[in-house]
Scaffold this active site. Structure first.
Site, short mmCIF file in Angstrom:
data_model
loop_
_atom_site.label_atom_id
_atom_site.label_comp_id
_atom_site.label_asym_id
_atom_site.label_seq_id
_atom_site.Cartn_x
_atom_site.Cartn_y
_atom_site.Cartn_z
N SER A 97 -32.74 17.19 38.49
CA SER A 97 -33.37 16.23 37.13
C SER A 97 -33.12 17.45 35.61
O SER A 97 -32.98 18.23 36.12
CB SER A 97 -35.17 16.35 37.10
OG SER A 97 -35.68 16.06 38.71
N CYS A 113 -32.32 8.16 29.63
CA CYS A 113 -32.13 9.26 29.06
C CYS A 113 -32.27 9.80 27.38
O CYS A 113 -33.03 10.99 26.90
CB CYS A 113 -30.81 9.94 29.87
SG CYS A 113 -31.52 10.18 31.37
P1 NAD Z 1 -35.73 7.36 39.01
O1 NAD Z 1 -36.76 6.93 38.03
O2 NAD Z 1 -34.46 6.54 39.34
O3 NAD Z 1 -35.11 7.99 39.91
C1 NAD Z 1 -36.07 9.43 40.40
C2 NAD Z 1 -37.06 8.82 41.53
O4 NAD Z 1 -37.87 10.46 42.72
C3 NAD Z 1 -37.95 7.40 42.45
O5 NAD Z 1 -37.33 7.26 43.05
C4 NAD Z 1 -39.11 8.47 42.73
O6 NAD Z 1 -39.86 7.49 43.90
C5 NAD Z 1 -38.60 9.57 42.63
N1 NAD Z 1 -39.93 10.66 43.36
C6 NAD Z 1 -40.82 11.06 42.25
N2 NAD Z 1 -41.58 11.95 42.15
C7 NAD Z 1 -40.67 12.51 44.15
C8 NAD Z 1 -42.15 13.63 45.03
N3 NAD Z 1 -42.81 13.83 44.20
N4 NAD Z 1 -41.10 13.02 45.99
C9 NAD Z 1 -40.34 11.84 46.28
N5 NAD Z 1 -40.21 11.31 45.56
C10 NAD Z 1 -40.47 10.96 44.12
O7 NAD Z 1 -34.48 8.77 38.13
P2 NAD Z 1 -33.16 8.83 37.53
O8 NAD Z 1 -32.49 8.21 36.65
O9 NAD Z 1 -32.33 9.53 38.86
O10 NAD Z 1 -33.61 11.04 36.80
C11 NAD Z 1 -33.79 11.39 37.09
C12 NAD Z 1 -33.23 12.76 36.80
O11 NAD Z 1 -31.91 12.71 36.48
C13 NAD Z 1 -34.51 13.01 35.73
O12 NAD Z 1 -34.59 13.55 34.70
C14 NAD Z 1 -33.34 12.19 34.51
O13 NAD Z 1 -33.43 12.77 33.44
C15 NAD Z 1 -31.61 13.03 35.05
N6 NAD Z 1 -30.70 12.15 35.22
C16 NAD Z 1 -30.07 10.95 34.44
C17 NAD Z 1 -29.07 10.18 34.68
C18 NAD Z 1 -29.07 8.44 35.03
O14 NAD Z 1 -28.15 8.10 34.68
N7 NAD Z 1 -30.49 7.24 34.65
C19 NAD Z 1 -28.42 11.12 34.45
C20 NAD Z 1 -28.56 12.77 34.28
C21 NAD Z 1 -29.53 13.08 35.12
C1 UGA Z 2 -25.39 9.24 29.38
C2 UGA Z 2 -24.42 10.62 29.48
O1 UGA Z 2 -23.14 9.78 28.77
C3 UGA Z 2 -24.40 11.37 30.53
O2 UGA Z 2 -23.39 12.28 30.98
C4 UGA Z 2 -25.77 11.73 31.14
O3 UGA Z 2 -25.08 12.54 32.35
C5 UGA Z 2 -26.31 10.33 31.23
O4 UGA Z 2 -27.20 10.15 29.64
C6 UGA Z 2 -28.22 10.55 31.36
O5 UGA Z 2 -28.44 12.37 30.95
O6 UGA Z 2 -29.46 10.57 31.46
P1 UGA Z 2 -25.84 6.84 30.33
O7 UGA Z 2 -26.92 6.95 30.00
O8 UGA Z 2 -25.78 6.21 31.37
O9 UGA Z 2 -25.21 8.54 30.10
O10 UGA Z 2 -24.73 5.97 29.61
P2 UGA Z 2 -24.15 6.07 28.60
O11 UGA Z 2 -22.55 5.77 28.24
O12 UGA Z 2 -23.87 7.90 27.55
O13 UGA Z 2 -24.75 5.47 27.41
C7 UGA Z 2 -25.46 4.90 26.41
C8 UGA Z 2 -25.85 4.36 25.51
O14 UGA Z 2 -25.06 4.54 24.79
C9 UGA Z 2 -25.45 3.11 25.89
O15 UGA Z 2 -26.65 1.78 25.35
C10 UGA Z 2 -24.04 2.17 26.28
O16 UGA Z 2 -24.11 1.32 24.97
C11 UGA Z 2 -24.04 3.34 23.64
N1 UGA Z 2 -23.09 3.59 23.56
C12 UGA Z 2 -22.34 4.86 24.61
C13 UGA Z 2 -23.25 3.46 22.50
O17 UGA Z 2 -23.46 2.51 22.09
N2 UGA Z 2 -21.63 3.57 22.01
C14 UGA Z 2 -20.79 4.45 22.76
O18 UGA Z 2 -19.34 4.67 22.13
C15 UGA Z 2 -20.73 5.15 23.87
#
Ligand code: NAD
Ligand code: UGA
Length: 466
Positions: A133, A278
């Site tokens: 996370s 995020c």
């Molecule tokens: P999400 O909400 O899609 O998934 C999290 C899951 O964890 C949920 O299904 C929830 O039910 C489960 N959960 C919570 N507490 C729990 C527990 N104690 N035991 C078991 N399950 C539990 O979240 P996500 O988008 O996968 O993001 C997870 C983390 O990764 C965040 O910190 C986020 O900032 C980071 N992150 C997300 C992205 C992305 O693109 N979504 C990319 C990079 C990093």
């Molecule tokens: C972003 C980062 O790109 C990932 O590296 C990171 O792991 C992730 O956040 C995270 O920590 O959750 P994500 O949010 O899935 O990924 O998608 P992006 O492609 O980064 O786009 C984010 C937002 O910016 C979108 O709304 C997209 O439309 C917008 N965006 C992106 C723009 O408006 N212009 C751009 O040139 C790029």
């Protein structure tokens, strides 16, 4: 471990846990690695075990179907999974705190702490615990303190932030720019833990792309990477406003600027505003960290990235309203796209929620179409944003099955997500079914404005001279 496979558990089967584990499973053999993905949500786990996965991500279904039951297992038996595992990823959600100290900016670590307590309670053999996370700097310290105080065995804590983007998660995981592993490189057990995780990734990631740092650098690098990316979007969006007033074209400016190798071409596409779960949360987290260290000027600098983003969404709505002769009341407006970006069904923090919310305040009638966002999600987002019931909103909102249906008899088309199908729509045909004058507001700058004007549309694209 002798000759048995490495046992990997992942707590959290969301957008990160699910795809990451699916890729690890697809890149390793069942003899080398076995994986259990664990979640408290029975519904989510049932979906991972079904034919309809809980999230849309290109290429993911094939990967999951190829590994499920072989070396990839989804389960709610969290305690058993923890006991069984050698290495445990924690990939739970870390939203922004909604109340108490730091409300509105600090990270809510409730779920991370709960996961730590679950691990401490269940583990009876040494474990490597991996922070997947996104967390504030020094969270590993708190994790360690909980595990040490409540656990019965030894734990080594690593930070291994995830950099995947939604819509390209499978590709990003298969070919990462880098894998970052933060660990205690000063002790033997710390170095061994880093090596175990490095070996797991080395099944498919070249070793020179696997970076080992101290834990705090790793935790902070994740927040900084997201802050830099979001800052680029706000930078280009701020210039889009200047282009509209000065005669320059934002896409031409972005290209010219991005060809400088020091700047680079990526992440310079102007938009109605960044969304996703995020960017905003992580910048707020960084702002909170800076403030808590007394770095208020640094905090203000990063806060302005969000201020520009909010302004961009507001500015776009105002432009629509201005175009519609300052009244949207009872006018049908076709909303094309509701996801925060293309190739995902995710709507978390999507700019579409704010723009639609603003238009609903103007009493516009919205017909919304998105190829991947489930209808229920749109209703949930709008009822929350507008603080109105679904019945109250139903008078103003309908969901369409296609872009053509949404646009039929509408006064305006508003493009909010850059789905490919909106680039290639038969706009001449769509135009025939619309009220006159037919407006098109392109919040993603994806359409050919000249061609649309020739058809008869009155066009406005973000970043093009008005
Ligand atoms: P999400 O909400 O899609 O998934 C999290 C899951 O964890 C949920 O299904 C929830 O039910 C489960 N959960 C919570 N507490 C729990 C527990 N104690 N035991 C078991 N399950 C539990 O979240 P996500 O988008 O996968 O993001 C997870 C983390 O990764 C965040 O910190 C986020 O900032 C980071 N992150 C997300 C992205 C992305 O693109 N979504 C990319 C990079 C990093
Ligand atoms: C972003 C980062 O790109 C990932 O590296 C990171 O792991 C992730 O956040 C995270 O920590 O959750 P994500 O949010 O899935 O990924 O998608 P992006 O492609 O980064 O786009 C984010 C937002 O910016 C979108 O709304 C997209 O439309 C917008 N965006 C992106 C723009 O408006 N212009 C751009 O040139 C790029």
């Amino acid at each position: 471990l002798g000759s048995r496979p490495l046992r990997v558990a992942c707590i959290g089967a969301g957008y990160v846990g699910g795809p990451t584990m699916a890729v690890i499973a697809s890149k390793t053999s069942p003899d080398a690695v076995q994986i259990q993905v664990l979640d408290i949500s029975e519904e989510r786990i049932a979906a991972w075990n079904s034919d309809r996965l809980p999230l849309y991500e290109p290429g993911l279904t094939e990967l999951v179907f190829g590994s499920r039951g072989r070396n990839l297992h989804f389960s709610t038996a969290i305690e058993d999974g923890i006991k069984w595992a050698d290495l445990i990823f924690v990939a739970v959600n870390t939203p922004t705190k909604e109340c108490g100290i730091g409300a509105g900016s600090a990270a809510d670590l409730t779920y991370v702490e709960l996961a730590a307590r679950q691990i401490a309670a269940a583990a009876d053999t040494p474990k490597i615990v991996v922070e997947k996370s996104t967390v504030p700097i020094r969270t590993a310290e708190a994790l360690g303190a909980i595990l040490e105080a409540c656990g019965r065995t030894s734990f080594e804590i690593l930070s291994n932030p995830e950099f995947l983007a939604e819509g390209t998660a499978v590709r990003d995981l298969c070919e990462p720019d880098r894998v970052l592993i933060g660990g205690n490189l000063e002790t033997d057990s710390g170095r061994r833990a880093v090596e175990t995780l490095t070996e797991l990734y080395a099944h498919w990631v070249p070793r020179e792309r696997i970076l080992a740092t101290n834990v705090w650098s790793s935790e902070l690098s994740k927040l900084v990477a997201n802050a830099f990316l979001a800052q680029r979007v706000s930078s280009i969006n701020s210039i889009s406003a200047l282009c509209e007033l000065s005669g320059a074209e934002i896409d031409e400016v972005a290209r010219a600027v991005g060809l400088d190798a020091r700047i680079g071409p990526h992440f310079l596409k102007c938009s109605v505003g960044f969304g996703g779960s995020c960017f905003q949360k992580d910048i707020l987290n960084l702002v909170y960290l800076c403030e808590s260290f007394g770095l208020n000027t640094v905090a203000d600098y990063w806060r302005s990235v969000i201020a520009i983003n909010d302004w961009q969404k507001q500015r776009f709505t105002a432009r629509i309203l201005h175009g519609l002769y300052n009244t949207a009341t009872n006018k049908k407006i076709a909303i094309l796209g509701f996801a925060f970006k293309k190739d995902t069904g995710d709507t978390r923090e999507s700019a579409a929620i704010d723009v639609c919310g603003n238009l609903l305040q103007e009493c516009a009638k919205l017909s919304i179409y998105d190829p991947k966002v489930p209808a229920e999600q749109i209703w949930t987002d709008l009822t929350r944003r507008c603080r109105r019931t679904r019945d109250e909103l139903a008078h103003y909102v309908t969901l369409a099955e296609s872009a053509e249906e949404a646009a039929m008899n509408s006064h305006a088309i508003v493009i909010l997500t850059e789905w490919d199908e909106f680039r290639t729509l038969d706009y001449a045909k769509v135009y025939k079914g619309m009220c006159r004058p037919a407006f098109l507001f392109d919040g993603r700058s994806i359409c050919d404005m000249k061609a649309l004007s020739q058809i008869g549309f009155v066009c406005y694209a973000i970043g093009s001279p008005v």
